[in-house]
Enzyme design. Structure first.
Site, PDB file in Angstrom:
ATOM      1  N   GLY A 163       0.841  -1.190   0.000  1.00  0.00           N
ATOM      2  CA  GLY A 163       0.000   0.000   0.000  1.00  0.00           C
ATOM      3  C   GLY A 163       0.875   1.238   0.000  1.00  0.00           C
ATOM      4  N   GLN A 219       2.934   9.978   1.619  1.00  0.00           N
ATOM      5  CA  GLN A 219       4.248   9.337   1.571  1.00  0.00           C
ATOM      6  C   GLN A 219       5.064   9.757   0.356  1.00  0.00           C
ATOM      7  OE1 GLN A 219       2.525   5.192   2.355  1.00  0.00           O
ATOM      8  NE2 GLN A 219       4.510   5.108   3.371  1.00  0.00           N
ATOM      9  N   CYS A 273       6.279  -0.167   7.132  1.00  0.00           N
ATOM     10  CA  CYS A 273       5.841   1.020   6.395  1.00  0.00           C
ATOM     11  C   CYS A 273       6.998   1.482   5.518  1.00  0.00           C
ATOM     12  CB  CYS A 273       5.450   2.113   7.386  1.00  0.00           C
ATOM     13  SG  CYS A 273       4.903   3.630   6.593  1.00  0.00           S
ATOM     14  N   LEU A 274       6.716   1.825   4.276  1.00  0.00           N
ATOM     15  CA  LEU A 274       7.786   2.234   3.365  1.00  0.00           C
ATOM     16  C   LEU A 274       8.478   3.507   3.844  1.00  0.00           C
ATOM     17  CD1 LEU A 274       6.147   1.486  -0.108  1.00  0.00           C
ATOM     18  CD2 LEU A 274       7.806   0.093   1.139  1.00  0.00           C
ATOM     19  N   HIS A 312      -4.059   0.850   7.939  1.00  0.00           N
ATOM     20  CA  HIS A 312      -2.709   1.435   7.953  1.00  0.00           C
ATOM     21  C   HIS A 312      -2.627   2.633   6.994  1.00  0.00           C
ATOM     22  CE1 HIS A 312       1.847   1.048   8.050  1.00  0.00           C
ATOM     23  NE2 HIS A 312       1.649   1.808   6.984  1.00  0.00           N
ATOM     24  N   GLU A 313      -3.142   2.453   5.771  1.00  0.00           N
ATOM     25  CA  GLU A 313      -3.055   3.538   4.773  1.00  0.00           C
ATOM     26  C   GLU A 313      -3.975   4.696   5.149  1.00  0.00           C
ATOM     27  OE1 GLU A 313      -0.634   3.439   2.816  1.00  0.00           O
ATOM     28  OE2 GLU A 313      -0.186   1.336   3.208  1.00  0.00           O
ATOM     29  N   HIS A 330      -2.427   7.045   7.482  1.00  0.00           N
ATOM     30  CA  HIS A 330      -1.493   8.005   6.868  1.00  0.00           C
ATOM     31  C   HIS A 330      -2.213   9.309   6.509  1.00  0.00           C
ATOM     32  CE1 HIS A 330       2.403   6.118   6.429  1.00  0.00           C
ATOM     33  NE2 HIS A 330       1.883   5.005   5.935  1.00  0.00           N
TER      34      HIS A 330
HETATM   35 NI    NI Z   1       2.806   3.114   5.825  1.00  0.00          NI
END
Ligand code: NI
Length: 193
Positions: free
Chosen positions: A45, A50, A105-106, A147-148, A151
């Site tokens: 995701g 991000q 998480c990226l 999670h997304e 953000h």
């Molecule tokens: Ni993340």
């Protein structure tokens, strides 16, 4: 085009993202770039903050989890079609007993931590054609969306940890913000204070 992923500590990750409207400039290209960026980083995701855009948009593709290396269906075969674009999403309901799952998480490379979340959600959102949806998601799909969605509200998975866990990670998180990390994809770090 692959976009650099903002690292932990970037103020854009802590902001409340804004709704967008049909005709948002460059949206089609942005979505294409986000998929390219997510695949290049082997992510499941990616949320717009991000890549530095504080707008309510995230993408997911969990379809790789539906098949094993030989192309056989796994126990997550229902994720086969879980490739989606979510615009202006809002979780309107969360239900069930919290369960633990190791999230990554990226924006926070090389850290994984168990996070508790409820297993079932109802999500209101628009697709890339701005068609309205209200849909129920469960299990891993719900987890990825939670999670997304976080953000977009300026929340990272580390915000869900106990104060002790967070304190233990403090050094590693500071290293990431300072660019001392080994991500296998392009990142952008906040300017040093
Ligand atoms: Ni993340």
């Amino acid at each position: 085009m692959i976009l650099p992923i903002r690292a932990y500590g970037d103020p854009v990750l802590k902001k409340m993202a804004q709704d967008i409207e049909p005709g948002h400039p460059g949206l089609k290209q942005l979505i294409a770039d986000m998929f390219e960026t997510m695949y290049a980083a082997s992510g499941v995701g990616l949320a717009a903050p991000q890549i530095g855009q504080s707008i309510r948009l995230f993408i997911v593709d969990a379809s790789p989890f539906a098949e094993d290396e030989d192309g056989e269906p796994t126990e997550d075969a229902h994720l086969k079609d879980f490739k989606k674009v979510f615009i202006n999403p809002y979780i309107v309901e969360e239900d069930g007993e919290e369960w633990s799952f190791e999230e990554g998480c990226l924006s926070i490379p090389n850290i994984r931590e168990a996070v508790m979340r409820q297993p079932k959600i109802v999500l209101q959102y628009q697709d890339e054609k701005f068609k309205e949806h209200e849909e129920t998601f469960e299990g891993f799909a719900a987890r990825v969306i939670q999670h997304e969605h976080d953000h977009l509200d300026g929340i990272l998975f580390t915000d869900h940890l106990t104060p002790l866990r967070r304190r233990l990670l403090q050094g590693k998180l500071r290293d990431i913000t300072a660019g001392r990390t080994e991500a296998k994809y392009k990142m952008r770090f906040p300017p040093a204070k």
